[in-house]
Write a protein that holds these residues in place. Structure first.
Motif, PDB file in Angstrom:
ATOM      1  N   GLN A 229       0.799  -1.227   0.000  1.00  0.00           N
ATOM      2  CA  GLN A 229       0.000   0.000   0.000  1.00  0.00           C
ATOM      3  C   GLN A 229       0.829   1.274   0.000  1.00  0.00           C
ATOM      4  OE1 GLN A 229      -2.538  -1.046   3.501  1.00  0.00           O
ATOM      5  NE2 GLN A 229      -4.203  -0.552   2.107  1.00  0.00           N
TER       6      GLN A 229
ATOM      7  N   THR B 274      -9.037  -2.103   9.141  1.00  0.00           N
ATOM      8  CA  THR B 274      -8.224  -2.796  10.134  1.00  0.00           C
ATOM      9  C   THR B 274      -9.151  -3.220  11.272  1.00  0.00           C
ATOM     10  OG1 THR B 274      -7.676  -0.776  11.355  1.00  0.00           O
ATOM     11  CG2 THR B 274      -6.182  -1.438   9.585  1.00  0.00           C
TER      12      THR B 274
ATOM     13  N   TYR C 219      -2.761  -9.443   4.494  1.00  0.00           N
ATOM     14  CA  TYR C 219      -3.676  -8.639   3.690  1.00  0.00           C
ATOM     15  C   TYR C 219      -4.660  -9.528   2.953  1.00  0.00           C
ATOM     16  CZ  TYR C 219      -1.523  -4.189   4.484  1.00  0.00           C
ATOM     17  OH  TYR C 219      -1.091  -3.040   5.090  1.00  0.00           O
TER      18      TYR C 219
ATOM     19  N   ASN D 298      -6.443  -5.174   6.204  1.00  0.00           N
ATOM     20  CA  ASN D 298      -5.178  -5.474   6.868  1.00  0.00           C
ATOM     21  C   ASN D 298      -5.530  -6.147   8.186  1.00  0.00           C
ATOM     22  OD1 ASN D 298      -2.837  -5.470   8.420  1.00  0.00           O
ATOM     23  ND2 ASN D 298      -2.134  -3.496   7.670  1.00  0.00           N
TER      24      ASN D 298
ATOM     25  N   VAL E  25      -9.697  -2.961   1.028  1.00  0.00           N
ATOM     26  CA  VAL E  25      -8.619  -3.866   1.385  1.00  0.00           C
ATOM     27  C   VAL E  25      -8.648  -4.077   2.891  1.00  0.00           C
ATOM     28  CG1 VAL E  25      -6.106  -4.104   1.507  1.00  0.00           C
ATOM     29  CG2 VAL E  25      -7.178  -3.222  -0.565  1.00  0.00           C
TER      30      VAL E  25
ATOM     31  N   HIS F 124      -7.633  -9.153  -0.144  1.00  0.00           N
ATOM     32  CA  HIS F 124      -8.142  -8.298  -1.214  1.00  0.00           C
ATOM     33  C   HIS F 124      -9.514  -8.818  -1.638  1.00  0.00           C
ATOM     34  CE1 HIS F 124      -4.254  -6.245  -1.823  1.00  0.00           C
ATOM     35  NE2 HIS F 124      -3.778  -7.390  -1.379  1.00  0.00           N
TER      36      HIS F 124
ATOM     37  N   THR G  52      -9.092   1.237   3.515  1.00  0.00           N
ATOM     38  CA  THR G  52      -8.471   0.144   4.257  1.00  0.00           C
ATOM     39  C   THR G  52      -9.271  -0.153   5.519  1.00  0.00           C
ATOM     40  OG1 THR G  52      -6.246   0.698   3.480  1.00  0.00           O
ATOM     41  CG2 THR G  52      -6.399  -0.637   5.475  1.00  0.00           C
TER      42      THR G  52
END
Length: 371
Positions: free
Chosen positions: A156, A279, A179, A315, A313, A181, A277
């Motif tokens: 990233q 998390t 990660y 993480n 995405v 996707h 993103t």
């Protein structure tokens, strides 16, 4: 162009809410093992980065303490994951032997930029613009502090890492993160995901949407502490009841979970989303339940569903490497970028030596043992 802002001056609602929380409360009232000066840095009035400033605070969580990350937390990770007696003992001796040296050279005298005080810090759509001006601004105000950017990876942040290298930052590997996707073909290739879904669908637990979680906020901390503090490490962030209450009512996280027939929360996730993103700094489940119930699977299923629904995405941080790979996770090294050129030579040597050890010894260990 580069300046501090009061949280009330920040136009980004997510960063504003985060800043106002740490402006209203001292950091230890929100995270028991974090003492820090929390501020918001404005870059050309377009990007707004949270900043933590520290001097020593050796008992801080690793989220703002390089000493904890490099010594105390690392020793726990070694003892948990490396079973080779000779290697374990040798590495323990190295870490413990360097402890006083790191303290004498003020390893914790740091400014962490883009630090939400979470295990993983997503970045805004900033690729290092005005980095020299940021360095100048911070070193003029804090000439004795090392400047650190955490949570960087080549997937990233390749452009950002190149900018750090261009302006004399040095990088050190910290851990391996996983990660995911939201690619349909990748998704369908992993049978474990289908098995997880079937397990959840057969469950007698009740799903709790973000709106329904308001009646269960008081139970979140207990589940998080069971997993992250009691099972794993006292050096993980120890969030307080106040933190969870304010985080919920200010929408700092997306909380979801499952409860049993008596309304007792059994599984919870708190998702932090920024710039495409996801998390998951908050995960918890009842460790007293039979492991065959798969409560951890319930949590991961919620996280993966959110990724699939939003196209962002994911993480999923470090740990449980095999579990994550079997569900499509791709392991990537995570780095910190460190600026030290303004420091006295003896402290520069300390950082250069530490980074050499992290990259020459740490990276092979991270990759071999999937730490």
């Amino acid at each position: 162009m580069i300046k501090w802002l009061l949280p009330s001056q920040v136009p980004n609602p997510q960063i504003k809410a985060w800043g106002e929380l740490f402006h209203q409360y001292a950091s230890q009232q929100l995270i028991e093992n974090v003492r820090t000066d929390f501020r918001i840095l404005s870059i050309a009035e377009r990007w707004f980065l949270p900043v933590s400033i520290n001097d020593a605070e050796l008992d801080n969580s690793y989220v703002c303490s390089p000493y904890t990350a490099c010594v105390t937390y690392s020793i726990e990770e070694l003892n948990r994951n490396i079973r080779n007696p000779f290697l374990n003992k040798s590495l323990n001796l190295v870490l413990k032997g360097t402890s006083n040296w790191l303290i004498r050279n003020e390893i914790n005298k740091t400014i962490h930029v883009n630090n939400f005080l979470l295990s993983t810090n997503p970045y805004p759509d900033w690729h290092g613009i005005y980095l020299p001006q940021i360095v100048r601004f911070l070193t003029e105000q804090f000439p004795g502090h090392t400047i650190i950017f955490r949570s960087l990876n080549q997937v990233q942040h390749s452009l950002l890492l190149r900018e750090f290298e261009r302006y004399d930052f040095r990088t050190g590997a910290s851990r391996q993160v996983y990660y995911f996707h939201p690619n349909a073909q990748t998704w369908s290739r992993h049978n474990n995901i289908g098995n997880d879904r079937r397990l959840v669908q057969k469950s007698d637990l009740t799903y709790l949407s973000p709106e329904q979680m308001k009646n269960h906020v008081g139970q979140i901390r207990g589940l998080y502490n069971q997993l992250y503090i009691q099972k794993y490490s006292q050096h993980n962030p120890r969030f307080t009841e106040t933190f969870f209450e304010k985080a919920f009512f200010n929408n700092l996280f997306r909380f979801e979970g499952y409860c049993d027939g008596e309304g007792i929360l059994k599984t919870v996730v708190g998702l932090f989303e920024l710039n495409g993103t996801i998390t998951s700094p908050i995960v918890g489940y009842d460790l007293a339940e039979d492991p065959k119930k798969g409560l951890y699977i319930y949590a991961i299923d919620l996280i993966l569903k959110r990724m699939h629904q939003t196209g962002q995405v994911l993480n999923l941080s470090s740990g449980a490497a095999n579990f994550k790979r079997l569900r499509g996770g791709q392991g990537h090294l995570e780095y910190s970028a460190i600026y030290m050129n303004h420091l006295p030579p003896v402290r520069q040597r300390m950082w250069k030596t530490l980074l050499f050890l992290l990259n020459k010894i740490g990276i092979p260990l991270l990759e071999k043992y999937e730490l």
